[in-house]
Design an enzyme around this catalytic site. Structure first.
Site, PDB file in Angstrom:
ATOM      1  N   ARG A   1      -7.659   3.394  23.036  1.00 18.18           N
ATOM      2  CA  ARG A   1      -6.375   3.586  22.336  1.00 18.18           C
ATOM      3  C   ARG A   1      -5.329   2.642  22.924  1.00 18.18           C
ATOM      4  O   ARG A   1      -4.503   2.089  22.224  1.00 18.18           O
ATOM      5  CB  ARG A   1      -5.910   5.052  22.432  1.00 18.18           C
ATOM      6  CG  ARG A   1      -4.476   5.228  21.937  1.00 18.18           C
ATOM      7  CD  ARG A   1      -4.084   6.661  21.584  1.00 18.18           C
ATOM      8  NE  ARG A   1      -4.643   7.686  22.429  1.00 18.18           N
ATOM      9  CZ  ARG A   1      -4.252   7.953  23.677  1.00 18.18           C
ATOM     10  NH1 ARG A   1      -3.286   7.249  24.254  1.00 18.18           N
ATOM     11  NH2 ARG A   1      -4.835   8.910  24.359  1.00 18.18           N
TER      12      ARG A   1
ATOM     13  N   ASP B   1       8.942  -7.134   5.824  1.00 22.84           N
ATOM     14  CA  ASP B   1       7.570  -6.813   5.448  1.00 22.84           C
ATOM     15  C   ASP B   1       7.023  -8.040   4.717  1.00 22.84           C
ATOM     16  O   ASP B   1       7.431  -8.336   3.591  1.00 22.84           O
ATOM     17  CB  ASP B   1       7.556  -5.563   4.551  1.00 22.84           C
ATOM     18  CG  ASP B   1       6.139  -5.106   4.219  1.00 22.84           C
ATOM     19  OD1 ASP B   1       5.240  -5.967   4.179  1.00 22.84           O
ATOM     20  OD2 ASP B   1       5.943  -3.898   3.978  1.00 22.84           O
TER      21      ASP B   1
ATOM     22  N   TYR C   1       7.592  -1.001  -1.537  1.00 21.99           N
ATOM     23  CA  TYR C   1       6.357  -0.259  -1.761  1.00 21.99           C
ATOM     24  C   TYR C   1       6.688   1.241  -1.787  1.00 21.99           C
ATOM     25  O   TYR C   1       7.429   1.730  -0.926  1.00 21.99           O
ATOM     26  CB  TYR C   1       5.354  -0.608  -0.651  1.00 21.99           C
ATOM     27  CG  TYR C   1       4.144   0.292  -0.665  1.00 21.99           C
ATOM     28  CD1 TYR C   1       3.388   0.439  -1.836  1.00 21.99           C
ATOM     29  CD2 TYR C   1       3.765   1.010   0.458  1.00 21.99           C
ATOM     30  CE1 TYR C   1       2.292   1.280  -1.872  1.00 21.99           C
ATOM     31  CE2 TYR C   1       2.661   1.846   0.431  1.00 21.99           C
ATOM     32  CZ  TYR C   1       1.930   1.983  -0.739  1.00 21.99           C
ATOM     33  OH  TYR C   1       0.853   2.815  -0.776  1.00 21.99           O
TER      34      TYR C   1
ATOM     35  N   LYS D   1      -4.121  -6.241   2.965  1.00 21.95           N
ATOM     36  CA  LYS D   1      -3.937  -7.093   1.791  1.00 21.95           C
ATOM     37  C   LYS D   1      -4.433  -8.513   2.071  1.00 21.95           C
ATOM     38  O   LYS D   1      -5.605  -8.698   2.311  1.00 21.95           O
ATOM     39  CB  LYS D   1      -2.465  -7.025   1.363  1.00 21.95           C
ATOM     40  CG  LYS D   1      -1.915  -5.585   1.306  1.00 21.95           C
ATOM     41  CD  LYS D   1      -2.586  -4.780   0.225  1.00 21.95           C
ATOM     42  CE  LYS D   1      -2.355  -3.293   0.203  1.00 21.95           C
ATOM     43  NZ  LYS D   1      -1.412  -2.630   1.016  1.00 21.95           N
TER      44      LYS D   1
HETATM   45  O1  P1T Z   1      -1.664   0.681   2.586  1.00 22.01           O
HETATM   46  P1  P1T Z   1      -1.193   0.323   3.946  1.00 22.01           P
HETATM   47  O2  P1T Z   1      -2.085  -0.628   4.690  1.00 22.01           O
HETATM   48  O3  P1T Z   1      -0.804   1.517   4.766  1.00 22.01           O
HETATM   49  O4  P1T Z   1       0.159  -0.549   3.734  1.00 22.01           O
HETATM   50  C1  P1T Z   1       1.315  -0.045   3.155  1.00 22.01           C
HETATM   51  C2  P1T Z   1       2.112  -1.159   2.536  1.00 22.01           C
HETATM   52  C3  P1T Z   1       3.168  -1.703   3.236  1.00 22.01           C
HETATM   53  N1  P1T Z   1       3.917  -2.702   2.729  1.00 22.01           N
HETATM   54  C4  P1T Z   1       3.652  -3.224   1.507  1.00 22.01           C
HETATM   55  C5  P1T Z   1       4.508  -4.332   0.977  1.00 22.01           C
HETATM   56  C6  P1T Z   1       2.586  -2.730   0.762  1.00 22.01           C
HETATM   57  O5  P1T Z   1       2.343  -3.274  -0.447  1.00 22.01           O
HETATM   58  C7  P1T Z   1       1.797  -1.657   1.270  1.00 22.01           C
HETATM   59  C8  P1T Z   1       0.667  -1.065   0.502  1.00 22.01           C
HETATM   60  N2  P1T Z   1       0.699  -1.344  -0.865  1.00 22.01           N
HETATM   61  C9  P1T Z   1      -0.232  -0.942  -1.772  1.00 22.01           C
HETATM   62  C10 P1T Z   1      -1.288  -0.166  -1.471  1.00 22.01           C
HETATM   63  C11 P1T Z   1      -0.010  -1.413  -3.167  1.00 22.01           C
HETATM   64  O6  P1T Z   1      -0.915  -1.373  -3.997  1.00 22.01           O
HETATM   65  O7  P1T Z   1       1.116  -1.868  -3.431  1.00 22.01           O
END
Ligand code: P1T
Length: 387
Positions: free
Chosen positions: A50, A181, A107, A206
């Site tokens: 961790r 972000d 998001y 992503k």
């Molecule tokens: O899904 P996760 O890895 O927890 O990330 C969240 C997140 C944070 N910031 C942005 C700009 C994002 O697009 C996302 C996650 N977005 C999607 C799952 C989507 O389909 O837009």
């Protein structure tokens, strides 16, 4: 000073020297929770996964190098179990009673975390159009500690001028931090730290991972003091990714530059095609000259990315028909993988902003344009828009 390696080279090598124990060229998956100690407290630098894991350290060093490519001095990366875990950990730098200015297009999960989790712990949020730096400045309060922007935003692809926003914030109060972000752009297209941001956050799920096979998140900063606090929180809170997940992300990053070139070229062609289509009311893509953020995007991004949003003339019903009719574009949440995805944000990724001031139009369709052959993608959209 030795010359810094180029982005493509860093993506393949940063943090990933051959394994000192075996010479393995590819960073091993250190699938272990704990490490043998010779005597109490005598370790080889690793005690518990961790806290620290060599595969994770490789990813953290690689992300720090990529986001820090354009700046002098060290940068620091931290990997998390998801983008949301990274955002939540960063927001733990803000204390009850303190205030955050956030984008009014984010998001849906970020908005949900802010409003339905962190607001209950006494954090205060204002939402403004962060593509207008004056609006950001006007929203700053004496108790503001953080400004949160996405650029391009999800799902409306608004563009913020990172350098101007950072300058206005710091001019008003140098203690206020700017977090960007950078998920939609990826560090290949945009490096916010070099433009004055204090923190870069990613959903590595992503473009960085790039193959829709892993969930993860990251924070990168140049601020050594903030890094120490965040590293403490990473261990204390414990939302860390496993070794297999960070290894998949590392592997994905090796081809990030190539992928982003193709994502961007395909998206540009598709945006141009859609902007002449009779059933389409509006195409939103920062690469189109008529996009209000085009000039800023041209200045601060290498290319315009793989995300395209469109509004259909016949609203939500037409949007639902279109997304159910594509053959190559898969109807799914998420983005940034090699394969093309299509979705209706109002009912899917942004369902959690429904009924809020951040609600997105029902007729909005979001495309994550993949790296398939663009002619096949165009044919697919053509037939789906006829349905
Ligand atoms: O899904 P996760 O890895 O927890 O990330 C969240 C997140 C944070 N910031 C942005 C700009 C994002 O697009 C996302 C996650 N977005 C999607 C799952 C989507 O389909 O837009």
């Amino acid at each position: 000073m030795p010359k810094k390696d180029s982005f493509e080279t860093l993506a393949i090598h940063a943090g990933q020297a051959p394994d000192p124990a075996t010479g393995a060229v590819i960073t091993p998956i250190y699938q272990t929770s704990t490490y043998a100690q010779e005597q109490v407290g005598v370790t080889k630098g690793y005690d518990y996964s961790r806290t620290i894991n060599p595969t994770r350290s490789a990813l953290e060093a690689c992300l720090a190098a990529l986001e820090g490519q354009g700046i002098d001095g060290p940068t620091y990366g931290l990997a998390f179990a998801s983008g949301m875990a990274a955002i939540d950990t960063l927001l733990k730098l803000v204390k009850p009673g303190e205030h955050v200015v956030a984008s009014n297009d984010v998001y849906g999960g970020t908005y949900r975390l802010f409003e339905r989790v962190l607001a209950d712990y006494g954090l205060k949020f204002s939402y403004v159009d962060v593509s207008n730096p004056q609006q950001v400045e006007a929203a700053l309060l004496p108790e503001t500690r953080l400004v949160w922007i996405e650029t391009p935003t999800n799902p409306l692809l608004k563009i913020s001028d990172i350098a101007e926003t950072a300058a206005r914030i710091k001019n008003k109060n140098s203690q206020i931090k700017l977090a960007v972000d950078n998920t939609f752009a990826s560090p290949y297209l945009q490096q916010p730290l070099a433009l004055g941001a204090d923190f870069v956050v990613h959903s590595t799920t992503k473009y960085l991972g790039g193959h829709s096979d892993v969930v993860g998140g990251a924070i990168v900063t140049q601020d050594a003091t903030a890094y120490e606090k965040l590293k403490f929180l990473q261990n204390a809170v414990g939302a860390v990714p496993g070794p297999m997940d960070v290894w998949l992300t590392l592997r994905g990053i090796k081809t990030l530059a190539l992928r982003m070139e193709r994502h961007s070229a395909n998206a540009m062609r598709i945006a141009e095609y859609l902007s002449h289509h009779s059933v389409v009311a509006e195409v939103i893509y920062p690469g189109l000259p008529e996009h209000p953020g085009h000039q800023v995007a041209k200045r601060q991004m290498r290319l315009f990315g793989g995300m395209v949003s469109l509004v259909l003339k016949n609203g939500a019903a037409a949007a639902n028909r279109m997304v159910a009719s594509t053959r190559i574009f898969t109807l799914a949440e998420s983005l940034g993988g090699v394969e093309s995805l299509i979705e209706v944000p109002a009912a899917m990724t942004h369902a959690s902003v429904s009924g809020s001031p951040l609600e997105v139009p029902g007729g909005l369709v979001r495309l994550s344009v993949g790296i398939e052959h663009v002619d096949d993608l165009l044919d697919d959209l053509e037939q789906a828009l006829k349905v």
